[in-house]
Write a protein that holds these residues in place. Sequence first.
Motif, PDB file in Angstrom:
ATOM      1  N   ARG A 178      -7.879  -2.179  12.907  1.00  0.00           N
ATOM      2  CA  ARG A 178      -7.402  -1.864  11.554  1.00  0.00           C
ATOM      3  C   ARG A 178      -6.072  -1.116  11.684  1.00  0.00           C
ATOM      4  N   TRP A 179      -5.023  -1.713  11.128  1.00  0.00           N
ATOM      5  CA  TRP A 179      -3.670  -1.185  11.294  1.00  0.00           C
ATOM      6  C   TRP A 179      -3.046  -0.856   9.952  1.00  0.00           C
ATOM      7  N   GLU A 180      -2.307   0.247   9.928  1.00  0.00           N
ATOM      8  CA  GLU A 180      -1.637   0.697   8.719  1.00  0.00           C
ATOM      9  C   GLU A 180      -0.134   0.704   8.949  1.00  0.00           C
ATOM     10  N   ILE A 181       0.607   0.308   7.922  1.00  0.00           N
ATOM     11  CA  ILE A 181       2.070   0.391   7.929  1.00  0.00           C
ATOM     12  C   ILE A 181       2.494   0.854   6.546  1.00  0.00           C
ATOM     13  N   ARG A 182       3.521   1.687   6.500  1.00  0.00           N
ATOM     14  CA  ARG A 182       4.007   2.213   5.222  1.00  0.00           C
ATOM     15  C   ARG A 182       5.458   1.783   5.018  1.00  0.00           C
ATOM     16  N   HIS A 183       5.753   1.401   3.790  1.00  0.00           N
ATOM     17  CA  HIS A 183       7.094   0.961   3.409  1.00  0.00           C
ATOM     18  C   HIS A 183       7.498   1.643   2.111  1.00  0.00           C
ATOM     19  N   THR A 184       8.803   1.740   1.910  1.00  0.00           N
ATOM     20  CA  THR A 184       9.350   2.113   0.617  1.00  0.00           C
ATOM     21  C   THR A 184      10.127   0.913   0.120  1.00  0.00           C
ATOM     22  N   GLY A 185       9.834   0.502  -1.101  1.00  0.00           N
ATOM     23  CA  GLY A 185      10.535  -0.607  -1.732  1.00  0.00           C
ATOM     24  C   GLY A 185      11.425  -0.058  -2.835  1.00  0.00           C
ATOM     25  N   ARG A 186      12.713  -0.401  -2.773  1.00  0.00           N
ATOM     26  CA  ARG A 186      13.656   0.084  -3.780  1.00  0.00           C
ATOM     27  C   ARG A 186      14.107  -1.074  -4.665  1.00  0.00           C
ATOM     28  N   PHE A 187      14.247  -0.771  -5.945  1.00  0.00           N
ATOM     29  CA  PHE A 187      14.729  -1.736  -6.915  1.00  0.00           C
ATOM     30  C   PHE A 187      15.648  -0.995  -7.884  1.00  0.00           C
ATOM     31  N   PRO A 188      16.405  -1.701  -8.749  1.00  0.00           N
ATOM     32  CA  PRO A 188      17.444  -1.051  -9.540  1.00  0.00           C
ATOM     33  C   PRO A 188      17.055   0.239 -10.280  1.00  0.00           C
ATOM     34  N   LEU A 189      15.905   0.353 -10.821  1.00  0.00           N
ATOM     35  CA  LEU A 189      15.559   1.543 -11.597  1.00  0.00           C
ATOM     36  C   LEU A 189      14.452   2.382 -10.972  1.00  0.00           C
ATOM     37  N   GLY A 190      14.228   2.229  -9.684  1.00  0.00           N
ATOM     38  CA  GLY A 190      13.183   3.036  -9.070  1.00  0.00           C
ATOM     39  C   GLY A 190      12.840   2.623  -7.661  1.00  0.00           C
ATOM     40  N   SER A 191      11.702   3.109  -7.231  1.00  0.00           N
ATOM     41  CA  SER A 191      11.200   2.777  -5.902  1.00  0.00           C
ATOM     42  C   SER A 191       9.687   2.920  -5.905  1.00  0.00           C
TER      43      SER A 191
END
Length: 172
Positions: A137-150
């Motif tokens: 069981r593996w975990e990965i974290r990301h931040t996704g950015r878009f024009p008015l937020g994240s």
Amino acid sequence: MLPKGAAPAVVVALSLVLTGCGGSAEEAPGDGDAATPAPAQATAETSRAEPAAAESASGVAASGEQAEIVEHLREKTMQVWEVYNTHDPDALKAFYEEGYWEAQEEEVRSNMEPFRAFGVSINAEETSPPTEIAPGRWEIRHTGRFPLGSVKMVFIWEEFEGEWLLTYAESE
């Protein structure tokens, strides 16, 4: 549970991965929530492996195997974002474990709708590398950015009959 003697090699492999992506163990967020277990974090004490242990045949095999999984899950998670940006939830389904997709499909479609309606794409970046949080069981974290937020996302992958599928994908 890792095989005896494999822990130092795993720590070395994870340290190399963190160094390669320009991150550090201190950047890996963890909220301690039982539903989203925090990844194990390397410390100064645990990141020092004994050379003999790191060079052992079993350690080298574990390191290579772990590194392959890390790279595969990195690529697969970025593919999730690419497919999400096509605004096609039916294509996104391929990344989910069947039961988890059934539970999440309505929410995924609803969350995707504003992005589809306005033609907005998300630019994602890894904020914490793939980390084994339990056997298989593996975990990965990301931040996704878009024009008015994240959005900060936690993805948990598990292998089913040779295929890695999402069993958890939620915002933090």
